[in-house]
Design a protein around this motif. Structure first.
Motif, short mmCIF file in Angstrom:
data_model
loop_
_atom_site.label_atom_id
_atom_site.label_comp_id
_atom_site.label_asym_id
_atom_site.label_seq_id
_atom_site.Cartn_x
_atom_site.Cartn_y
_atom_site.Cartn_z
N LEU A 15 0.70 -1.17 -0.19
CA LEU A 15 0.09 0.11 0.13
C LEU A 15 0.89 1.26 0.06
O LEU A 15 1.63 1.35 0.80
N THR A 16 0.48 2.35 -0.83
CA THR A 16 1.20 3.45 -0.83
C THR A 16 0.20 4.46 -0.29
O THR A 16 -0.97 4.17 0.30
N VAL A 17 0.33 5.90 -0.31
CA VAL A 17 -0.34 6.89 0.27
C VAL A 17 -1.75 6.84 -0.10
O VAL A 17 -2.66 7.09 0.63
N LEU A 18 -1.98 7.12 -1.21
CA LEU A 18 -3.33 7.25 -1.72
C LEU A 18 -4.15 6.07 -1.33
O LEU A 18 -5.41 6.42 -0.81
N PRO A 19 -3.92 4.81 -1.69
CA PRO A 19 -4.82 3.74 -1.36
C PRO A 19 -4.85 3.64 0.16
O PRO A 19 -6.16 3.25 0.45
N LEU A 20 -3.93 4.16 1.05
CA LEU A 20 -4.08 3.95 2.50
C LEU A 20 -4.91 5.12 3.13
O LEU A 20 -5.52 4.89 3.89
N VAL A 21 -4.77 6.29 2.20
CA VAL A 21 -5.99 7.25 2.70
C VAL A 21 -7.38 6.81 2.41
O VAL A 21 -8.19 7.17 3.39
N ALA A 22 -7.62 6.17 1.25
CA ALA A 22 -8.86 5.68 1.04
C ALA A 22 -9.26 4.58 2.13
O ALA A 22 -10.26 4.53 2.72
N LEU A 23 -8.36 3.74 2.53
CA LEU A 23 -8.75 2.61 3.51
C LEU A 23 -9.08 3.43 4.75
O LEU A 23 -10.04 2.91 5.31
N ILE A 24 -8.31 4.06 5.12
CA ILE A 24 -8.36 4.82 6.53
C ILE A 24 -9.73 5.57 6.41
O ILE A 24 -10.66 5.62 7.26
N PHE A 25 -10.23 6.30 5.21
CA PHE A 25 -11.31 6.94 5.18
C PHE A 25 -12.33 5.97 5.34
O PHE A 25 -13.55 6.39 6.07
N TYR A 26 -12.22 4.77 4.86
CA TYR A 26 -13.40 3.69 4.84
C TYR A 26 -13.52 3.17 6.43
O TYR A 26 -14.55 2.69 6.76
N ASP A 27 -12.44 2.95 6.86
CA ASP A 27 -12.36 2.52 8.17
C ASP A 27 -13.11 3.51 9.23
O ASP A 27 -13.72 3.00 10.07
N VAL A 28 -13.09 4.87 8.91
CA VAL A 28 -13.57 5.74 9.68
C VAL A 28 -15.15 6.31 9.22
O VAL A 28 -15.95 6.28 10.19
N SER A 29 -15.30 6.51 7.99
CA SER A 29 -16.43 7.50 7.48
C SER A 29 -16.98 6.43 6.25
O SER A 29 -18.06 5.85 6.38
N GLY A 30 -16.31 6.74 5.21
CA GLY A 30 -17.15 6.23 4.04
C GLY A 30 -17.93 7.17 3.24
O GLY A 30 -18.83 6.68 2.39
N GLY A 31 -18.20 8.17 4.12
CA GLY A 31 -18.91 9.24 3.48
C GLY A 31 -20.01 9.66 4.43
O GLY A 31 -20.18 9.05 5.48
N PRO A 32 -20.95 10.48 4.11
CA PRO A 32 -22.07 10.83 4.91
C PRO A 32 -23.27 9.82 5.42
O PRO A 32 -23.96 10.19 6.21
N ASP A 210 -7.56 4.11 14.77
CA ASP A 210 -6.39 3.17 14.95
C ASP A 210 -6.40 1.84 14.27
O ASP A 210 -5.44 1.13 14.05
N LYS A 211 -7.69 1.64 13.67
CA LYS A 211 -7.88 0.32 12.80
C LYS A 211 -6.92 0.10 11.83
O LYS A 211 -6.45 -0.96 11.46
N ALA A 212 -6.67 1.33 11.12
CA ALA A 212 -5.42 1.03 9.89
C ALA A 212 -4.36 0.66 10.41
O ALA A 212 -3.63 0.06 9.53
#
Length: 496
Positions: A15-32, A210-212
Motif C-alpha cells: 500500500l502507498t499513500v493514496l490507497p491507504l488514505v482511502a482505506l483509512i477513510f473507509y475505516d472511519v467514515s465512507g461518506g455521510p 487506529d484500525k488502519a
C-alpha cells in the motif's frame, strides 16, 4: 531502547499513500451515510453540526495523532495490540485485541444492513425477512471473496469507491445552495434530543482511526507513509460529513428533523434534485458500504494475522493465501459478521461503541505510558509534545469515551461484560494450548537474541531495571516476523 524495531529488514509492501488514505477513510467514515440519525437524535441541525466541528478536534485528531506515532514506531499488522503489549504486557494486549476485534466485527455487520436500508428508502426495494437474510449472506460472501483476492486490490478499489461515493454530494451541495437558509442550521428541539442515540451516532461516525494500524505491515515505507495518510484522511472525513449535512439541513425545513433516519440522504436527494439524484445517492451508498466492509474486514483479519505472528493466537491465523491475504482470519471475521447481522442498527452501534471505548482507553493509556516508560523508543513520527502534553492531549477523548459508556443501556453492559469474560476465558484457553502443545503457534526468535548491542546507556539502565522488557520483547517479535514476512506459517514454528 536498543533500536531493534528500526532494524527490521526491509521488504516490499503493497500500500502507498493514496490507497491507504482511502482505506483509512473507509475505516472511519465512507461518506455521510449513517450520520442522518444524529440529526433526529440531536433534535435538529445545530447539535450534529457542532458535533462534526468540535469532536474531530477533541476526538478524531488525538486518535489520529496517536495512531500516526505508534504505527510508525511499531510497523506491524498487530497494530494497537503491539502497542498495548509493549506498555502493559501480552495478557492486557490479548484482551484489547479480542475486544477490538469483536467491536470491528459488530461494525462490519452494519454495512449489509445499511446497504439494504438505502435500497428500501424513498420507496425503493423492499425485501421480506427471509429474502433480506439471504441478501445479507450473499453480500457478505461476495465482499469477503474480494477481500480474499488481495489487499492491493482492496486499496485500489477503495480509491475508486471513494470518488464515486462522494460524487453525488457534490451535485447535492450545488443544487441545494440556492435553497439554503442558514437559520435552519441553528434549529434545535431540546425536548426531542436523545443523548444516548446522539452521542453513539457521533462517536461511531468519528472513530476507528487506529484500525488502519493493523495494515502497517502491508504498507510501503510505513514510517513515512502512515503519518501522511492519516492526516490526509482527517480532512477528507470532516469534509465528507459537513458539506452534505450543511446542504441537506439548510435546504429542507427544520420540521423534517424527525425524518432523518438511516438512508434519509436518498430522500434529501429526491426532494432537492429529483429521482435521478435519489438513485445516484442510493448507488453511492451501496458502493460506500462495499468500501466500508472491505476496509473493516481487512483491518480485522490482518489484526488476527499480526496477533498470530506474535504468538498470541494459533498459527493458522497467520496462514496466507496465494494472494497474500490471511485466509482463516478472513473466514473467522466473515463468520462473525453473518452471526451478528440480525441485530438492529442502533443495537449494533451501541454495543460496538462500548467495546471500542474499552479498547481505546487501553490504547491511550499505552501511548502515555510508552512516552514515560521508554522515551528513547524510535518514533519516526513523533507528536511534538512531551510526556505531560501527551497525557493532556488524551484527556478530551477519554472524557468523550467515558460519556458514551456512561450512557450505555443495561443490555449493552451485560453484552460487554459477557465479551470481557469470553476474552479472559479465551486467553487462558490459549495459554493452556501453548502449555500442552495441542495447537501450533508461531515461535519467533527469542527476544534476547535479537536485542542489538547498540543500546544507549540510559536505555540499558532502564532495561536492567525491567522497565523496558515488554517494549524490547515486542520489537524483537516484529523483527522476527519481518525477517520471514510472506512465508505464512512456515516461519520458524513449532509447538509450544
Amino acid at each position: 531502547m536498543t533500536g531493534a524495531c528500526e532494524a527490521a529488514p526491509a521488504r516490499r509492501r503493497g500500500l502507498t499513500v493514496l490507497p491507504l488514505v482511502a482505506l483509512i477513510f473507509y475505516d472511519v467514515s465512507g461518506g455521510p451515510f449513517g450520520i442522518e440519525d444524529s440529526v433526529r437524535a440531536g433534535g435538529g441541525a445545530l447539535l450534529p453540526i457542532l458535533g462534526f466541528l468540535v469532536l474531530p478536534v477533541l476526538w478524531s485528531l488525538p486518535e489520529a495523532l496517536v495512531t500516526a506515532e505508534l504505527a510508525s514506531a511499531f510497523p506491524t499488522n498487530a497494530g494497537y495490540v503491539a502497542w498495548v503489549s509493549a506498555a502493559f504486557g501480552p495478557a492486557a494486549a490479548f484482551l484489547v485485541g479480542f475486544s477490538k476485534w469483536a467491536s470491528g466485527t459488530l461494525d462490519n455487520a452494519l454495512y449489509p444492513v445499511l446497504f439494504l436500508d438505502y435500497l428500501r428508502s424513498g420507496g425503493g426495494l423492499v425485501l421480506s425477512p427471509p429474502a433480506r437474510s439471504l441478501a445479507v449472506l450473499a453480500l457478505t460472501a461476495a465482499l469477503t471473496y474480494l477481500n480474499f483476492r488481495g489487499l492491493h486490490l482492496v486499496g485500489l478499489s477503495a480509491l475508486a469507491l471513494t470518488a464515486f461515493s462522494l460524487s453525488p454530494f457534490v451535485a447535492l451541495a450545488v443544487l441545494a445552495a440556492p435553497k439554503i437558509r442558514p437559520s435552519r442550521w441553528l434549529a434545535v428541539n431540546v425536548a426531542a434530543v436523545e443523548p444516548r442515540a446522539y452521542f453513539n451516532s457521533m462517536f461511531w461516525n468519528l472513530n476507528y482511526w487506529d484500525k488502519a494500524s493493523t495494515l502497517a505491515g502491508e504498507v510501503e515505507e510505513p514510517r513515512k507513509t502512515f503519518p501522511k495518510a492519516v492526516f490526509g484522511a482527517v480532512g477528507l472525513v470532516v469534509g465528507a460529513y459537513l458539506i452534505p449535512l450543511l446542504a441537506g439541513t439548510g435546504a429542507l425545513p427544520s420540521e423534517t428533523a424527525g425524518e432523518w433516519t438511516d438512508g434519509f440522504f436518498s430522500v434529501v436527494g429526491d426532494r432537492i434534485g429529483g429521482p435521478w439524484l435519489r438513485v445516484w445517492i442510493q448507488a453511492a451508498a451501496a458502493m460506500s458500504n462495499m468500501g466500508l466492509f472491505e476496509a473493516e474486514m481487512s483491518g480485522d483479519s490482518f489484526q488476527l494475522l499480526g496477533m498470530a505472528e506474535m504468538g498470541m493466537i494459533p498459527a493458522i491465523f497467520a496462514r496466507r493465501s496465494r494472494h497474500g491475504t490471511p485466509t482463516y482470519s478472513i473466514l473467522c471475521s466473515a463468520t462473525g459478521v453473518v452471526i451478528l447481522s440480525f441485530m438492529s442498527f442502533q443495537e449494533i452501534v451501541e454495543f460496538l461503541n462500548f467495546l471500542y471505548g474499552l479498547g481505546m482507553l487501553a490504547v491511550f493509556a499505552a501511548f502515555v505510558k510508552l512516552r514515560v516508560k521508554d522515551p528513547y523508543l524510535p518514533r519516526p513520527y513523533r507528536i511534538p509534545v512531551g510526556a505531560a502534553g501527551a497525557a493532556a492531549m488524551c484527556v478530551p477523548p477519554v472524557v468523550l469515551i467515558t460519556t458514551v459508556m456512561c450512557l450505555a443501556s443495561a443490555r449493552t453492559l451485560v453484552v460487554s461484560a459477557a465479551v470481557a469474560v469470553a476474552g479472559v476465558a479465551m486467553y487462558y484457553g490459549v495459554e493452556h494450548m501453548k502449555a500442552t502443545g495441542c495447537v501450533e503457534f508461531l515461535t519467533p526468535v527469542p527476544p534476547d537474541s535479537l536485542r542489538g548491542s547498540s543500546s544507549s546507556s540510559s536505555s540499558s539502565a532502564a532495561s536492567d531495571n525491567g522497565g523496558d522488557d515488554d517494549v524490547e520483547d515486542v520489537c524483537a517479535l516484529l523483527l522476527a516476523a519481518g525477517e520471514h514476512a510472506g512465508e505464512g506459517v512456515s516461519v520458524s514454528k513449532e509447538n509450544y
